[in-house]
Design a protein around this motif. Structure first.
Motif, short mmCIF file in Angstrom:
data_model
loop_
_atom_site.label_atom_id
_atom_site.label_comp_id
_atom_site.label_asym_id
_atom_site.label_seq_id
_atom_site.Cartn_x
_atom_site.Cartn_y
_atom_site.Cartn_z
N TRP A 410 0.83 -1.03 0.18
CA TRP A 410 -0.08 -0.08 0.14
C TRP A 410 0.99 1.51 0.11
CZ3 TRP A 410 -4.71 -0.73 -1.53
CH2 TRP A 410 -5.41 -1.76 -1.30
N MET A 411 1.95 1.14 0.62
CA MET A 411 2.78 2.41 0.87
C MET A 411 3.52 2.41 -0.81
SD MET A 411 4.83 1.70 4.40
CE MET A 411 5.79 3.20 4.14
N PHE A 412 4.02 1.44 -1.29
CA PHE A 412 4.47 1.59 -2.80
C PHE A 412 3.26 2.39 -3.71
CE2 PHE A 412 4.82 -0.05 -6.83
CZ PHE A 412 6.16 0.45 -7.32
N PHE A 413 2.24 1.85 -3.48
CA PHE A 413 1.27 2.39 -4.44
C PHE A 413 0.64 3.69 -4.10
CE2 PHE A 413 0.14 -2.13 -5.48
CZ PHE A 413 0.61 -2.24 -6.90
N ILE A 414 0.57 3.96 -2.96
CA ILE A 414 0.14 5.23 -2.72
C ILE A 414 1.30 6.42 -2.83
CG2 ILE A 414 -0.11 6.96 -0.45
CD1 ILE A 414 -1.54 4.60 0.81
N LEU A 415 2.73 6.03 -2.63
CA LEU A 415 3.71 7.00 -3.01
C LEU A 415 3.74 7.16 -4.39
CD1 LEU A 415 6.26 5.94 -0.15
CD2 LEU A 415 4.66 7.42 -0.22
N ALA A 416 3.66 5.90 -5.17
CA ALA A 416 3.88 6.04 -6.64
C ALA A 416 2.52 6.93 -7.08
CB ALA A 416 3.68 4.62 -7.30
N PHE A 417 1.67 6.92 -6.70
CA PHE A 417 0.37 7.91 -6.89
C PHE A 417 0.86 9.17 -6.67
CE2 PHE A 417 -3.57 9.97 -6.52
CZ PHE A 417 -4.37 9.52 -7.48
N GLN A 418 1.26 9.51 -5.73
CA GLN A 418 1.51 10.80 -4.99
C GLN A 418 2.74 11.38 -5.99
OE1 GLN A 418 2.75 11.23 -0.91
NE2 GLN A 418 3.55 13.41 -1.28
N ALA A 419 3.65 10.75 -6.31
CA ALA A 419 4.78 11.09 -7.16
C ALA A 419 4.08 11.38 -8.63
CB ALA A 419 5.66 10.05 -7.32
N MET A 420 3.16 10.36 -9.08
CA MET A 420 2.79 10.64 -10.52
C MET A 420 1.91 11.84 -10.58
SD MET A 420 2.40 6.82 -12.26
CE MET A 420 1.02 6.33 -10.67
N LEU A 421 1.42 12.04 -9.48
CA LEU A 421 0.26 13.57 -9.36
C LEU A 421 1.05 14.48 -9.36
CD1 LEU A 421 -2.89 13.95 -9.52
CD2 LEU A 421 -2.54 13.97 -6.78
N ILE A 422 2.09 14.44 -8.73
CA ILE A 422 2.79 15.60 -8.50
C ILE A 422 3.68 16.21 -9.87
CG2 ILE A 422 5.18 16.73 -7.64
CD1 ILE A 422 4.32 15.14 -5.13
N VAL A 423 4.31 14.95 -10.68
CA VAL A 423 4.58 15.19 -12.04
C VAL A 423 3.58 15.59 -13.09
CG1 VAL A 423 5.83 14.17 -13.89
CG2 VAL A 423 6.40 13.56 -11.53
N SER A 424 2.45 15.12 -12.94
CA SER A 424 1.47 15.50 -13.71
C SER A 424 0.85 16.87 -13.75
CB SER A 424 0.08 14.45 -13.76
OG SER A 424 0.35 13.18 -13.92
N LEU A 425 1.03 17.26 -12.43
CA LEU A 425 0.61 18.65 -12.02
C LEU A 425 1.48 19.83 -12.32
CD1 LEU A 425 -1.23 17.95 -8.68
CD2 LEU A 425 -2.63 18.89 -10.88
N SER A 426 2.78 19.20 -12.71
CA SER A 426 3.64 20.40 -12.91
C SER A 426 3.71 21.02 -14.20
CB SER A 426 5.10 19.23 -13.05
OG SER A 426 5.11 18.60 -13.85
N SER A 427 4.41 21.89 -14.41
CA SER A 427 4.17 22.70 -15.95
C SER A 427 4.48 21.82 -16.93
CB SER A 427 5.20 23.94 -15.87
OG SER A 427 6.61 23.32 -15.62
N SER A 428 5.44 21.01 -16.93
CA SER A 428 5.73 20.07 -18.06
C SER A 428 4.61 18.90 -18.25
CB SER A 428 6.97 19.41 -18.13
OG SER A 428 7.01 18.64 -17.00
N GLY A 429 4.33 18.44 -17.09
CA GLY A 429 3.27 17.39 -17.14
C GLY A 429 3.64 16.06 -17.41
N SER A 430 5.13 15.90 -17.85
CA SER A 430 5.47 14.47 -18.52
C SER A 430 6.45 14.25 -17.31
CB SER A 430 5.90 14.70 -19.68
OG SER A 430 7.04 15.85 -19.76
N LEU A 431 7.30 13.03 -17.70
CA LEU A 431 8.28 12.46 -16.67
C LEU A 431 9.50 13.39 -16.73
CD1 LEU A 431 7.65 8.58 -17.29
CD2 LEU A 431 7.04 10.14 -15.20
N SER A 432 9.82 14.13 -17.81
CA SER A 432 10.81 15.00 -17.90
C SER A 432 10.71 16.14 -17.07
CB SER A 432 11.08 15.50 -19.67
OG SER A 432 9.68 16.34 -19.70
#
Length: 1842
Positions: A410-432
């Motif tokens: 659960w920690m892995f999936f929650i942390l992965a979701f948080q990280a992906m959400l942060i990246v998506s909300l960034s200005s670039s919106g991509s992994l770069s």
């Protein structure tokens, strides 16, 4: 005696008939009438007049027979001697009757001698080995390994012997009774005599079997003893090491090898004797270690002091049971009583694990003492019922166990979701965007989330284990507290450090930044992260070094212990479970690839596309709410965002299960292909590879010490046995058998004689070639024939067979000379290549036809005068045509000097009856006449499947089988309760409600097998009378096609048959000189290698019962024992014994019987074993002491076995000696074939689902994932490993409902290894009806709910590495949790949409011109529909069918399944899983559900289906239906219909499945007369009032009360959760009332408040009617009618007033119904919760306060019952209970009518019923089943035997 004296045999029969007539003149008892009928016919046939006196004749015969006994006794065979003495006794009884007891003196002398000698046989009973029987020289006793084992046990030299005064049971006699080491232990420790006899044989067989595998004759016995000693005491020594306790098994340095062996045997014997009498304590292995520890110490004390003195309390036989076992049993019994049959919470009582874990602490030595200190905390004092603390773990009913057990996931999936959400909300919106420092810093905030999640986890650890702190070590409590404080520290430090790393911090971050001063260049947060990650970094390093980690977890070094103490709590189990590095690489690769795909999909499909619409929605301001806004302070449309994102988040956490299904399918397919699964799947493939099968077989099965060249004969022997078994089971006909059989002897041929099915049409083709050849084309002809090597060989074989037959048939030398001359002529022509010139090839067809005619006559067994003349004539015709027509100059061959003598008349016709020659005739005839149609043999699909699987398995990787003499010995154990054993003729011919009998049904489902059966018994199918005369055989035939005990026993006894045959072959191949005793020796070796025990729990009760069915079960089991002499039946016997005080005491025994109900062992138990746990595991446990060998196969009662698979059991058992990964296996998994798949489409679906699980599913679980456990059924256990570690299942009530899988958990936790093997399979029956299947699914879902709460899952989840933990989760409880999440996602999605549409927010958003695209939301939600449609189950099915049958066939089956509505079936059972899994975790109520194993798929009445599915499916489906309707109605003005369908189509499908699947799959549901009957039955059931004393199926009220039983024992926590969930039903009313026309757009809260006035008026009306019914219904019927009329008029008046005075619109009425129906349901749910809450919060505290008996909380007597009864009466009187009940009845009426209405409409159309029949029984149609006639009850052609 029939062969030696038929007249005496007749006299015995006549006396038997007379005796039976005297005993049962009316033929009441079962089978008596048949016996009399048979006897009367036989007597009529045999009653012939003979000269002489019958009395003198029988006396003379008796004297001769008795005189011959002395010579027979020289053989000294126990079985033979016993039988001869029985015959002598029977003869004397007949003789006495005939002479009226006037027997002459000489006969009397013989009778006395016989009586004296037969006493030994009457009194001496044995199981397998006749140990210590005087004069016995059984083949089994003569085996050298048995002799050696017996001699080692008899070695009692040097042991102190008991003194006569210390023996209570009779002086010298007791001293003499000590014959071996076990007798010595028995006298010393008070073990039961029967237990000693049982374990003596057990020890002898274990020693003998281990010794048989020894390396040559010089292998010392002490090494054998040492090997067994290490296996049995390994767990004890590990336990001592864990507790830092010195072992009690020690040796003196100067001890000799002989003395050491004696001591080891005493240790083994002592442990086995303890285990043999431990009863339910066998489930507590460390408790047995504790007992053994102290008793071994006392044993050594006696030996070292050289003085025999039984310890105090152990002086008498049975004292061990009374002193040691009974106190433990009483504790278990008291805890079982506290569990209230499993309804009490798990935290309120101690189960087997709690009590066993009491012995995991060294404090047990000081607390418990020895013998037991009964004042210790483990035991109860007198009537004390105070709650005892749990041990180490508490099974609390909460879903939080899922987070606690799998917190890393659960920690892995929650942390992965948080990280992906942060990246998506960034200005670039991509992994770069990670390259951006700000984004990366934001991503690092996941460590703060990790700290919070860790804090939640350690908090849960404390909260959920608090009730176990009373028994915990203080170090564990300190660890919990330290973990808690450290977690608090991190959730403070990490946020502060993070804020300090921000460029412009404020508050605490600013203070911290100034405090660290010089560290400005280095972020404190980074340092904090590194420190925080240190434990995880160390764990990762240890993960890469699994062997080091295993050593550290089992180490006793203080430094290592301290380090491991912080990482994980110290426990006896779950240490050192890590796999080898190669296995780790495999499953890490699986999960790394899977997680990469899952996270990429989640990022690009689920999260990223939603960010843009979310930002826009947050930036928009919506003010035009269409209701009274509940949260006006909620800014920026957070409600909309939550409604949109919550389903997305749920899908994110759930869809890993979908990815797991995909990857396990792919990996399983690849693994199966690499394992050669399905390489031979058709008859064509079989023929192509058949010639390589002998070589493949010999590589695996030719178990001889001398390596020999490939010999087809050894394979043909096995092959022919296999084909014969197919014929015995009626899968093939006689002709098919002949076509498939290989010749029993091939030595007379110059070519290999392959089975005829490989040579079909070969000889006719060659003959045609020869017939069309011209002179001079000899070489061309030979080359054409040789193009097909089989054709050439077939021609050679035919010719050689013909010559051999002719020479053997002709007795006259001149006739034989003629044959020799013809043979020479042929050979000369071949050598000179003049064959075409010397013979008229155009006549060869005539030669072939006449030869075929001759062979046809020869292969018939009749040898009367007519047939002999026909044979002579046919032979003469053949010879004449051969010499005159076929040979060009053959006339001279027949010339003789004596022309008058007729040729070819002197024939050896006796050879016709000889099996060897008959086989030659049949084979040659087949070769001559077989056409291409023989290539389709066999035609039976099951026969094809078995043949192709057997052939394919030979090319799979399997260990080389040793000789039977050297193989691992094993037992099979089958638990049986009271299921069918054998169908009676009455049961087979009894017709159901459709007029169909089981026999008629079977004849239609298995038409080819019925035809083969009639052929086998030699009966014309058209002859009704003849068929009925074989009813006993028909009963057996039918029983072997059902799920009966007889079928299971027959299948398991194939093991013995296979072992006897293979052992005989071993001895023949080894050319052993056994003086013709090969058969006896092979039987003896089979005896010591295989044992079969059926645990018939109620056998004793059935035996004493007067009920006809139960008596029939007993008699059928007895007949099975008589049919299979090596079958053993174990049962629990109950006897009432008078005590000295005059009272009666119930005593319980484990009893083993064999043969004619001959009792072998009777071991007393401390109490009734099935009272203290689940029934099935206790049934297994009581009988497991009677099993033998080193391996144990667990077989359910509905399983089957096949002879060809039994031949491979040696190979399978050799797997125990091969390392699989880190260690040798402890459980061998075996695949199953589901044999019930052809009954109906449902059975086919279930069969495919189960087959995919037991093949591709378990293949992946075992390799690469390494998380296969025991799933019941055919797995083979390492018996010694498991008997010392708690057995083959767990038995705690309810928590171990799925008892089988816990054996796998336990084995893995104790460093076992579970593997899976697919080269061998067994049969398995499954449920075939919809309701049966639903019960099964409910049972499994209940079991998984309990597993979620159990300690085994928690420990595996924590002690496995991360990747193996993922495998555990998604293959066990995770599948059921994710199924529930899939359903909850639908609810959350629809309730979110309900919020949006009723509040007006959706309208505002969709009509906003700035929103261009919101479809990503719908795309993401489409993922969960995969779950709903059951696709997760279909994928593995397609792959496995593709592997085993071809992918074209797999695709075709998939299409057919969809046409037969497989998706409807699987979607429906998604609801079953969800309902029962969720209810089990919340409220309990899990129980064993009998599914039934009947044949005919019957029609279930509507009321039955309604009761079964109302709460699990119908209510939920109707709720979803209302949601869909509301969403449709209130959004249709602004939303396109295509968008609505796109979003909700899968949910509409779900609703349809849940409402109508039980009726679609219910036979005859759409027949009009059945529909009318169903309606009448349901209406009667609904109208039946009064629930007290009625069963749920008798009245609605009783059923309604029973449906809420699970709430009675629910906790306040679960009741509160139920209340919170129920609040959702208020949303409808709140939202809809503001859309009514009558409110005129008013948005004030008063509108909602006034709507409750309507509810109040309805409830008051119901109360008035209810009170009126109660007061006036009996005496004032008219008054009651007037009252109902008044209420009705008032309600109508109010409605009219609203229409006229307040502008109520017609649409408002419909809307109000939609609004108030859910509110009413809410009121019903709350009313159901009031009772349990009232009892918990008021009744129980008041009872504790005013308890009259003074025991307060512990009160369980009449005082508590009276108080509860009065409180319920008060609650009923003061509350509107009757009104609630009436309202509930109205709801049920409404639901029933809504569901029934479509069924009634469809029943009008006859084609619907026909379509349904085709839908349900398509598979059976394809096999000739006329199901439409079956269900209509038209017994037409083909049912004459019915």
């Amino acid at each position: 005696m029939e062969p030696t004296n038929p007249r005496v045999a007749f006299l015995c029969r006549r006396y038997a008939y007379k005796k039976v007539q005297r005993m049962d003149p009316s033929s009441i008892q079962r089978g008596v009438r048949q016996f009399k009928t048979y006897m009367s016919i036989k007597l009529d046939q045999d009653d012939t007049q003979v000269l002489g006196n019958d009395t003198k004749e029988i006396q003379r015969f008796y004297k001769d027979y008795c005189a011959s006994l002395s010579t027979i006794s020289e053989k000294r065979n126990f079985e033979e001697l016993a039988r001869h003495y029985q015959v002598a006794s029977a003869l004397y009884e007949v003789l006495s009757d005939m002479t009226n007891n006037k027997v002459d003196s000489e006969v009397m002398k013989f009778a006395k001698v016989v009586e004296e000698k037969s006493i030994h046989f009457k009194n001496y009973k044995y199981n397998i080995i006749p140990l210590n029987f005087p004069g016995s020289s059984e083949a089994i006793v003569e085996l050298p390994e048995i002799k050696g084992a017996i001699d080692s046990l008899n070695s009692i030299d040097g042991l102190p012997m008991p003194h006569i005064p210390s023996i209570h049971s009779g002086g010298d006699k007791s001293h003499k009774s000590i014959q071996d080491l076990l007798d010595w232990l028995s006298v010393g420790f008070g073990f039961q005599k029967s237990n000693v006899q049982n374990q003596r044989e057990n020890m002898v067989l274990l020693l003998a079997n281990i010794g048989a595998r020894a390396a040559g004759p010089g292998y010392p016995l002490v090494d054998t003893v040492n090997e067994l000693w290490e296996k049995i005491l390994q767990n004890y020594q590990s336990w001592c090491h864990y507790l830092h306790v010195s072992s009690s098994i020690r040796y003196v340095d100067t001890v000799t090898e002989q003395k050491k062996q004696q001591l080891m045997l005493l240790h083994i014997g002592l442990y086995l004797l303890i285990w043999g009498e431990a009863s339910n304590a066998r489930f507590m292995p460390e408790c047995l270690c504790y007992i053994f520890h102290h008793m071994a110490k006392q044993l050594h004390q006696m030996i070292e002091e050289n003085y025999f003195q039984s310890p105090p309390g152990f002086e008498e036989e049975g004292s061990f049971l009374k002193t040691v076992i009974e106190p433990i049993y009483k504790v278990l019994q008291r805890e079982a009583q506290k569990s209230k049959g499993g309804t009490a919470g798990h935290s309120t009582w101690r189960n087997y694990d709690d009590l066993n874990e009491h012995f995991w602490s060294e404090k047990c030595f000081t607390r418990l003492g020895w013998p037991w200190d009964l004042t210790a905390d483990l035991f109860y004092q007198e009537r004390s019922t105070s709650r005892k603390p749990k041990s180490n773990f508490v099974e609390v009913r909460t879903f939080l166990h899922l987070f606690r057990s799998f917190n890393r996931m659960w920690m892995f999936f929650i942390l992965a979701f948080q990280a992906m959400l942060i990246v998506s909300l960034s200005s670039s919106g991509s992994l770069s965007g990670l390259a951006n420092a700000t984004v990366f810093r934001s991503v690092l905030s996941v460590f703060i989330t990790a700290a919070v999640l860790n804090f939640i986890k350690v908090t849960l650890d404390i909260l959920l284990t608090f009730q176990a702190w009373g028994s915990m070590e203080w170090t564990q409590i300190v660890r919990y507290l330290l973990k808690f404080f450290v977690a608090i520290a991190w959730i403070i430090i990490l946020p502060l450090a993070y804020s300090s790393s921000i460029r412009y911090p404020s508050g605490a971050g600013k203070f911290l930044n100034s405090w660290i001063g010089n560290w400005r260049n280095q972020s404190v947060y980074n340092v904090a992260i590194v420190i925080y990650m240190v434990p995880d970094i160390l764990a990762a390093l240890l993960f890469l070094l699994p062997q080091l980690q295993n050593v550290m977890e089992r180490s006793n070094w203080h430094v290592v212990v301290l380090l491991m103490w912080w990482i994980q709590p110290r426990l006896y189990v779950a240490r050192g479970m890590h796999e080898d590095i190669f296995s780790i690489i495999k499953y890490v690769f699986f999960w790394v690839v899977l997680l990469a795909c899952k996270l990429a999909f989640s990022f690009y499909v689920e999260i990223s596309p939603m960010v843009g619409p979310t930002k826009f929605i947050l930036n928009q301001g919506v003010s035009n709410y269409e209701w009274h806004q509940i949260f006006p302070f909620l800014p920026r449309n957070f409600g909309v965002v939550i409604a949109i994102w919550v389903p997305i988040v749920m899908v994110y956490f759930m869809d890993t299960q979908i990815w797991y299904a995909i990857f396990s399918t792919v990996f399983g397919g690849v693994s199966g292909a690499l394992s050669h699964v399905g390489e031979i799947r058709t008859l064509g493939m079989l023929r192509a590879r058949f010639k390589s099968m002998p070589e493949a077989f010999n590589k695996c099965h030719a178990a001889t010490r001398k390596e020999q060249a490939c010999d087809e004969g050894r394979f043909f022997c096995i092959w022919n046995s296999f084909i014969n078994s197919l014929r015995e089971e009626d899968f093939i006909s006689n002709r098919e058998k002949d076509i498939l059989m290989a010749p029993s002897s091939s030595s007379s041929f110059s070519v290999v004689p392959w089975p005829p099915f490989l040579l079909a049409s070969k000889v006719p083709t060659a003959l045609h070639m020869a017939m069309t050849s011209k002179e001079g084309d000899y070489h061309e002809l030979i080359e054409k024939i040789k193009l097909d090597r089989d054709r050439y060989n077939a021609v050679i074989e035919c010719y050689e067979s013909l010559i051999l037959i002719l020479k053997s048939l002709l007795l006259d030398n001149n006739d034989q000379k003629i044959v020799d001359d013809i043979d020479k002529k042929v050979h000369t022509s071949v050598e000179n290549t003049t064959l075409l010139e010397d013979f008229h090839m155009a006549e060869i067809n005539k030669v072939s036809n006449t030869l075929a005619k001759l062979l046809h006559l020869l292969k018939s067994e009749s040898t009367n005068g007519t047939s002999e003349r026909k044979i002579v004539n046919a032979l003469q015709d053949f010879m004449e045509i051969t010499t005159r027509d076929f040979m060009k100059d053959g006339q001279g061959i027949l010339k003789d000097e004596n022309e008058r003598k007729q040729r070819f008349t002197n024939l050896d016709l006796g050879m016709i009856k000889h099996a060897f020659w008959k086989e030659k005739f049949v084979r040659l005839h087949l070769l001559l006449t077989m056409k291409d149609s023989a290539m389709d043999v066999p035609t039976n699909l099951d026969a094809r499947r078995r043949i192709t699987f057997f052939a394919n398995s030979l090319f799979m990787k399997m260990p080389k089988a040793p000789q039977v003499h050297e193989m691992i010995s094993f037992s099979v154990l089958t638990p049986y309760y009271n299921e069918e054993v054998l169908y009676s003729s009455h049961e087979l011919n009894k017709k159901n409600e459709d007029g169909i009998s089981i026999l008629f049904y079977l004849q239609k489902i298995y038409p080819d097998e019925w035809k083969n059966f009639l052929e086998r018994i030699g009966v014309d199918p058209e002859n009704e009378g003849a068929v009925k005369g074989y009813m006993d055989d028909i009963c057996i035939w039918a029983s072997y096609r059902g799920q009966t005990l007889a079928r299971t026993v027959r299948g398991m006894m194939y093991y013995r048959r296979a072992l006897e045959l293979q052992c005989y072959e071993d001895m023949i191949n080894a050319q052993a000189d056994l003086d013709g005793e090969e058969f006896a020796r092979s039987k003896a070796i089979a005896d010591i290698k295989f044992t079969y025990v059926v645990s018939c729990q109620l056998y004793g009760m059935h035996k004493a019962s007067k009920d006809s069915r139960e008596k029939g079960l007993y008699e059928n089991i007895l007949n099975l024992m008589l049919a299979y002499p090596s079958l053993r039946i174990a049962y629990i016997d109950e006897k009432e014994v008078p005590l000295p005080n005059g009272k009666m005491e119930k005593q319980y025994y484990s009893v083993l019987v064999k043969g004619d109900d001959e009792e072998i062992y009777r071991i007393r138990l401390p109490g009734k074993p099935t009272e203290v746990g689940e029934g099935k595991p206790n049934n297994q446990n009581h009988a497991i002491i009677f099993t033998r060998g080193e391996a144990l196969q667990a077989i359910d009662m509905n399983q089957d076995n096949y002879l060809e698979e039994a031949f491979k059991i040696r190979n399978l058992l050799e797997e125990f000696h091969i390392k699989h990964g880190k260690s040798e296996p402890t459980i061998l998994g075996v695949r199953e074939h589901i044999f019930t798949g052809s009954v109906s489409s449902l059975a086919w679906f279930m069969s495919n689902q189960e087959t995919s699980f037991v093949t591709i599913g378990q293949r992946v679980l075992a390799n690469p994932l390494k998380v296969r456990f025991h799933y019941g059924h055919p797995d083979v256990f390492d018996r010694i490993f498991h008997l010392t570690r708690g057995g083959i299942s767990k038995a705690s009530k309810v928590i171990n409902l799925s008892e089988d899988i816990f054996a796998g958990f336990n084995s893995t936790l104790r460093r076992g290894n579970v593997t899976h093997h697919e080269y061998i399979q067994l049969g398995k029956g499954r449920d075939v009806g919809m309701n049966q299947i639903s019960n099964f699914e409910a049972k499994v879902a209940n079991g998984n709910g309990e597993q979620t709460l159990c300690r085994d899952i928690y420990r595996l989840g924590h002690r496995f590495d991360f990747y193996r933990m993922l495998s555990l989760y998604f293959s066990t409880v995770g599948f059921y949790f994710n199924s529930m999440v899939a359903v909850l996602t639908v609810y959350v999605f629809l309730y979110g949409r309900l919020y949006l549409v009723l509040s007006g927010l959706e309208k505002s958003i969709l009509q906003d011109p700035h929103i261009k695209n919101i479809k990503p939301f719908e795309n993401a939600l489409a993922t969960q529909s995969v779950f709903q449609l059951g696709m997760l189950l279909v994928l593995p099915m397609i792959m496995e069918v593709g592997l085993e049958k071809g992918f074209g066939r797999a695709l075709a089956e998939f299409v057919i399944m969809q046409l037969q509505l497989a998706s409807v079936f699987f979607t429906f059972h998604l609801g079953t899983k969800t309902h029962y899994y969720g209810r089990t975790i919340l409220h309990g109520g899990a129980k064993y559900r009998g599914t039934g194993r009947g044949f005919v798929v019957r029609h279930a009445k509507f009321a039955e289906n309604y009761r079964m599915y109302s709460r699990s499916h119908f209510v939920k489906a109707l709720e979803l239906l209302i949601l869909l309707v509301v969403y449709l109605v209130y959004g249709i003005s602004y939303r396109s219909s295509s968008l609505y369908l796109y979003v909700t189509i899968s949910i509409w499908f779900l609703v349809f499945c849940w409402l109508f699947a039980p009726f679609i799959f219910n036979p005859s549901c759409f027949e009009w007369h059945k529909t009318v009957d169903d309606w009448t039955d349901w209406w009667s059931w609904m109208s039946n009032r009064g629930g007290i004393g009625l069963l749920p199926e008798q009245g609605w009220e009783a059923w309604w009360i029973s449906e809420h039983e699970h709430l009675k024992n629910a906790t306040i926590r679960s009741l509160l959760l139920e209340f919170i969930l129920s609040l959702r039903f208020l949303i409808y009313q709140y939202g809809i009332v503001y859309h009514l026309h009558i409110v005129h757009g008013d948005r004030s809260f008063m509108v909602y408040a006034l709507s409750w006035l309507v509810i109040a008026i309805i409830l008051i009306s119901l109360k008035v009617v209810s009170m009126g019914r109660e007061k006036f219904i009996t005496k004032f019927q008219l008054v009651f009618r007037i009252l109902k009329g008044i209420v009705f008029i008032v309600l109508i008046s109010l409605v009219v007033l609203l229409f006229v005075g307040f502008d109520l619109a017609v649409s408002d009425v419909g809307a109000s119904i939609l609004a108030f129906i859910p509110t009413g349901w809410f009121i019903l749910l709350i009313a159901q919760l009031v009772g349990p809450v009232f009892r918990r919060l008021i009744t129980e505290p008041l009872h504790a306060l005013f308890c009259s008996c003074g025991t307060r909380d512990a009160c369980r007597g009449p005082c508590r019952a009276r108080f509860s009864q009065r409180s319920r009466a008060v609650l009923r009187n003061i509350g509107p209970w009757d009104s609630i009940q009436e309202m509930a009845r109205i709801y049920e009426y409404t639901m029933g009518i809504l569901i029934f209405l479509p069924i009634a409409v469809l029943s009008w159309f006859p084609f619907v019923s026909e379509f349904q029949t085709r839908l349900l029984f398509n598979q059976a149609f394809s096999r000739g089943l006329q199901i439409s006639r079956i269900l209509a009850g038209q017994n037409g052609v083909g049912s004459k035997s019915d």
